[in-house]
Design an enzyme around this catalytic site. Sequence first.
Site, short mmCIF file in Angstrom:
data_model
loop_
_atom_site.label_atom_id
_atom_site.label_comp_id
_atom_site.label_asym_id
_atom_site.label_seq_id
_atom_site.Cartn_x
_atom_site.Cartn_y
_atom_site.Cartn_z
N HIS A 259 26.56 16.89 3.90
CA HIS A 259 26.50 16.22 2.41
C HIS A 259 27.45 14.85 2.51
O HIS A 259 27.14 14.09 1.91
CB HIS A 259 27.63 17.51 1.55
N ASP B 196 29.52 16.25 -5.84
CA ASP B 196 28.69 16.74 -4.98
C ASP B 196 27.99 17.87 -5.90
O ASP B 196 28.61 18.47 -6.57
CB ASP B 196 29.23 17.33 -3.87
#
Length: 482
Positions: free
Chosen positions: A16, A119
């Site tokens: 990520h 995120d």
Amino acid sequence: MKKAELVFIPTPVISHLVSTVEVAKLLVDRDERLSITFLIMKLCSSSKIDSFIDSVRTASNRIRFIDLPQDEPGPNQPNKTFFSLSETQKPHVKEEVSKLVSQSESSPDTPTLAGFVLDMFCTSLIDVANEFGVPSYIFLTSGAAYLGLVFYIQALHGEQRVDPLEFKDSEAEVVMPCLANPFPARVLPSFLLNKEWLGSVLAQARRFRESKGIIVNTFEELESHAINSFSNGNTLPVYPVGPILNLSRDGHRDVESDEFKDIKQWLDDQPLSSVVYICFGSMGSFGVDQVKEIACGLEQSGHRFLWSLRQPPPKGKIEPPSDYTNPQGVLPEGFLDRTANTGKIIGWAPQTDILAHPSVGGFVSHCGWNSILESIWFGVPIAAWPLYAEQQLNAFQIIVELGLGVEIKMDYRKELKSDGNEINVISAGEIERGVRCLMELCDEKRERLKEMSGKGRKALENGGSSFTWLGRFIQDSVDHLP
């Protein structure tokens, strides 16, 4: 010209973090008004993450990183780790953002806080952005079809009162706006069929809808059907700005290392497009029973192979796999001797360098979204073997929606027995068949993949679709500032 600051909060796992940093680089390169501050949460100590961040610190003076304090871990809760982390970090985030706002108010040269970019697992921090009166945007490290899937499941559950758990072991096919083809329920990601996980995902989808927009690591030409499904006016803005890839090896092992040179030398010695590369991502590993079946399947296929073989973490530990000190113990007897001229076993893999190499002709993959984008970028077809997360959906897209790969087992789910071995072991025969299909793929599919690769590269160029969407995001997030 007013300067603006965006606060980025990624989930602290390398898959990520890397793409989130790449988006930040694109933004500051594109608009000189922008500065970006990353607030880095700590899940566990990771030298990989630390070295990656160290390599980026010097890349731009308008991107900086602030480490948040690491709270004492509670009992291991694998199903809640990502979602609960951002919740516990709220006070630390608030404290750091307060400092940024104070600096901005006391100095006219300091950028104004313009918003948060969170995120996909950090949606609870929308609350903190609201306290500061700034918008939140979500950065989705998966594809647009995943976004469509969670919105669809959430609407099904919330509006039509359908329990997604009913799809477990069902032969039903689901028709969703984000996919052109009916989607078999057996290919639904496991977390939608698990009561404990489902609640978190439904809550995540509801929070997505509270954001000002969603940045997605994809490009219009790849997921046109899914992206068009968001243009009915009922959903918030979606910005496809990909493919976001880290091609410069920031934070990876030294390219001058013996390990790297050894892999490159071996690939240099192989014929063009002759090698199948097998890798299951930064979190992928198997027990001994499945490892032996993979080995036999590769040997029986007769194709050359480069296999990234990783050791599972100790039982009960939530950590990435590690390299074997001696893989001989988990492989069939005599395997390394018999395949010495046609195969190579490695641990860690410099994936983009491998996929870029002309001798690589196919990729047996877990279908993580980053791996799919990399395989398309380098024009290497995939044999899909998804393990967890949304990888079954990604496999369906590659095989059915796009026709760019082949199947090993699209509905595979990684479930373990008490001895650490897999409940569902894929046989050597199935693996052999998948590898042969992959390496003997028809020219038409390879040509289609090459075409999509070109479209992905064009999307990022000046005037391309992703370039235009990134400009629109800047317009929406920064241009409203006084």
